[in-house]
Design a protein around this motif. Structure first.
Motif, mmCIF file in Angstrom:
data_model
loop_
_atom_site.group_PDB
_atom_site.id
_atom_site.type_symbol
_atom_site.label_atom_id
_atom_site.label_comp_id
_atom_site.label_asym_id
_atom_site.label_seq_id
_atom_site.Cartn_x
_atom_site.Cartn_y
_atom_site.Cartn_z
ATOM 1 N N PHE A 5 39.615 49.324 36.796
ATOM 2 C CA PHE A 5 38.850 48.073 36.750
ATOM 3 C C PHE A 5 37.418 48.299 37.241
ATOM 4 N N LYS A 6 36.502 47.478 36.723
ATOM 5 C CA LYS A 6 35.075 47.677 36.987
ATOM 6 C C LYS A 6 34.406 46.359 37.380
ATOM 7 N N PRO A 7 34.574 45.934 38.640
ATOM 8 C CA PRO A 7 33.901 44.700 39.072
ATOM 9 C C PRO A 7 32.399 44.903 39.198
ATOM 10 N N GLY A 8 31.664 43.822 39.074
ATOM 11 C CA GLY A 8 30.208 43.899 39.209
ATOM 12 C C GLY A 8 29.530 43.176 38.066
ATOM 13 N N ALA A 9 28.322 42.705 38.317
ATOM 14 C CA ALA A 9 27.579 41.940 37.322
ATOM 15 C C ALA A 9 27.215 42.791 36.118
ATOM 16 N N ALA A 266 46.011 33.890 40.131
ATOM 17 C CA ALA A 266 44.909 34.085 41.083
ATOM 18 C C ALA A 266 43.572 34.182 40.364
ATOM 19 N N ALA A 267 43.566 34.777 39.176
ATOM 20 C CA ALA A 267 42.316 34.943 38.430
ATOM 21 C C ALA A 267 41.797 33.626 37.878
ATOM 22 N N ILE A 274 39.018 38.647 37.443
ATOM 23 C CA ILE A 274 39.999 39.604 36.925
ATOM 24 C C ILE A 274 39.625 41.017 37.344
ATOM 25 N N GLN A 275 38.356 41.372 37.153
ATOM 26 C CA GLN A 275 37.925 42.726 37.484
ATOM 27 C C GLN A 275 37.983 42.983 38.988
ATOM 28 N N GLN A 276 37.556 41.997 39.792
ATOM 29 C CA GLN A 276 37.573 42.189 41.244
ATOM 30 C C GLN A 276 39.002 42.243 41.777
ATOM 31 N N ALA A 301 43.823 39.292 48.696
ATOM 32 C CA ALA A 301 43.111 38.912 49.923
ATOM 33 C C ALA A 301 41.801 39.680 50.046
ATOM 34 N N LEU A 302 41.846 40.970 49.735
ATOM 35 C CA LEU A 302 40.637 41.784 49.796
ATOM 36 C C LEU A 302 39.622 41.329 48.745
ATOM 37 N N ALA A 303 40.120 41.022 47.548
ATOM 38 C CA ALA A 303 39.236 40.562 46.475
ATOM 39 C C ALA A 303 38.565 39.246 46.849
#
Length: 391
Positions: A5-9, A266-267, A274-276, A301-303
């Motif tokens: 997964f790739k979180p970030g803008a 949760a998403a 979703i990514q985070q 929880a971390l997300a």
């Protein structure tokens, strides 16, 4: 094995879920532009923050690059001239082609000369030099009327593309941020380009917040008829399921059914979440592995903590004390807030008493007006964050 997964803008997710219809429609347009060597109706994509607008623009730009188009990509800003950004991005693309081994047509050299004329007109002092070593084309893009000069520039680049057997892709991200004068000029230029019997093969896509269609209509009255509008909404549960499962399966990660369903809930259909969430959940396991309830709960929880400290906190801190007061009043609603209800909660006599504050929050990109008399947050889940802050 790397986390899938790739979180970030603006980062491209491993699986782009739920946008197939929009991508297919726009790519079909692009195919027709290329085959007919003629332009088509420009596109506007709008949606809340984190819905994947930038990712979608980059997906389309990649398609253009792979087909050897001239691809001009810019991001608008309140504090910068859109015309200058377009000139610079156009120069970068034309320079790339000029430095390649392909033979260049006279139309291409003319496009460079027109770009030089355009650059000198929008920046006569030379403070924004982009290093064009060519004489300007007299009588082209030098009128001082930005809309007319943009027509000359885009037409010249489009004709060069047509003569070279290709097309031009132009994308503007954060389109609503562009100065009003530049928005109006670009609208007029795109409208003018599309009126010829054989429009040059220029294809435009702009993206921005849900306020964008109204902003464009304010700039030019015919914008609502000129553009084709697409809206990016929250993803369906099935699309979220695919967004989680497709990347994990490829990386030999399995989901317990209960964990997958909880991750989907949760998403809330929000691509950024979703990514985070996917990233933080996968950080809890060894590859290959299975995502159980314990890994899921720790990851979510971390997300949530990551999102609160980053996405939400940065936006909350941007508001003034009065702005925060108004946002707290809005946070009581799960759906778009009626402005009169917000006024009542803040002890105001009438909704018009909030006009200045409302406009300021809209200007700062924190809220928008989905319809007359209503306001909403530009980021899903902002109301829940504000409640958590209050608690």
């Amino acid at each position: 094995m790397a986390n899938p997964f790739k979180p970030g803008a603006g980062r491209k997710p491993p699986y782009l879920a739920g946008r197939d219809d929009i991508i297919r429609s726009i790519k079909n347009d692009m195919k027709q532009v290329y085959e007919d060597a003629e332009g088509m109706r420009p596109i506007v994509i709008s949606g809340l923050r984190g819905m994947g607008k930038t990712v979608l623009l980059r997906e389309l730009a990649e398609t253009a690059h792979h087909q050897d188009w001239i691809a001009i990509e810019v991001e608008a800003s309140k504090h910068d001239s859109l015309a200058k950004k377009l000139a610079q991005a156009t120069y970068v693309e034309l320079r790339r082609i000029r430095n390649s081994s392909r033979p260049l047509s006279s139309a291409f050299e003319h496009a460079l000369a027109v770009l030089r004329s355009f650059q000198l007109k929008i920046d006569p002092t030379g403070s924004y030099s982009i290093g064009i070593d060519i004489n300007p084309a007299k009588g082209f893009a030098d009128s001082g009327d930005l809309s007319l000069d943009l027509v000359d520039l885009l037409k010249a680049v489009g004709e060069a593309a047509r003569e070279s057997g290709t097309a031009v892709f132009i994308s503007v991200d954060e389109f609503q941020e562009a100065p009003q004068e530049d928005l109006a000029a670009l609208n007029i230029a795109l409208h003018t380009l599309g009126q010829g019997s054989a429009p040059v093969p220029v294809y435009f896509v702009g993206a921005g917040l849900p306020t964008l269609p109204a902003v464009l209509a304010d700039a030019t009255s015919y914008a609502e008829r000129m553009f084709r509008f697409y809206s990016l909404n929250l993803l369906s549960e099935e699309a979220v399921r695919k967004a989680y499962v497709e990347p994990t399966e490829k990386n030999m990660i399995k989901w317990e059914n209960e964990s997958l369903e909880a991750a989907i809930q949760a998403a809330g259909g929000y691509p950024y979440f979703i990514q985070q969430c996917g990233f933080c959940i996968c950080e809890q396991i060894d590859f290959p592995g299975t995502i159980t309830k314990s890994e899921l709960l720790a990851g979510i929880a971390l997300a949530q903590d990551e999102i609160d400290r980053g996405l939400y906190r940065s936006r909350w801190d941007r508001a003034t004390p009065k702005g925060k007061e108004m946002m707290r009043a809005m946070a009581e609603d799960e759906v778009p807030s009626k402005l009169s209800d917000v006024a009542d909660r803040m002890g105001k006599k009438q909704p018009s008493d909030l006009s200045v504050l409302r406009d300021r929050l809209i200007h700062d990109g924190l809220i928008y007006s989905p319809k007359r008399g209503y306001i909403a947050f530009t980021v899903p889940g902002m109301n829940a964050f504000i409640k958590r802050c209050s608690d």
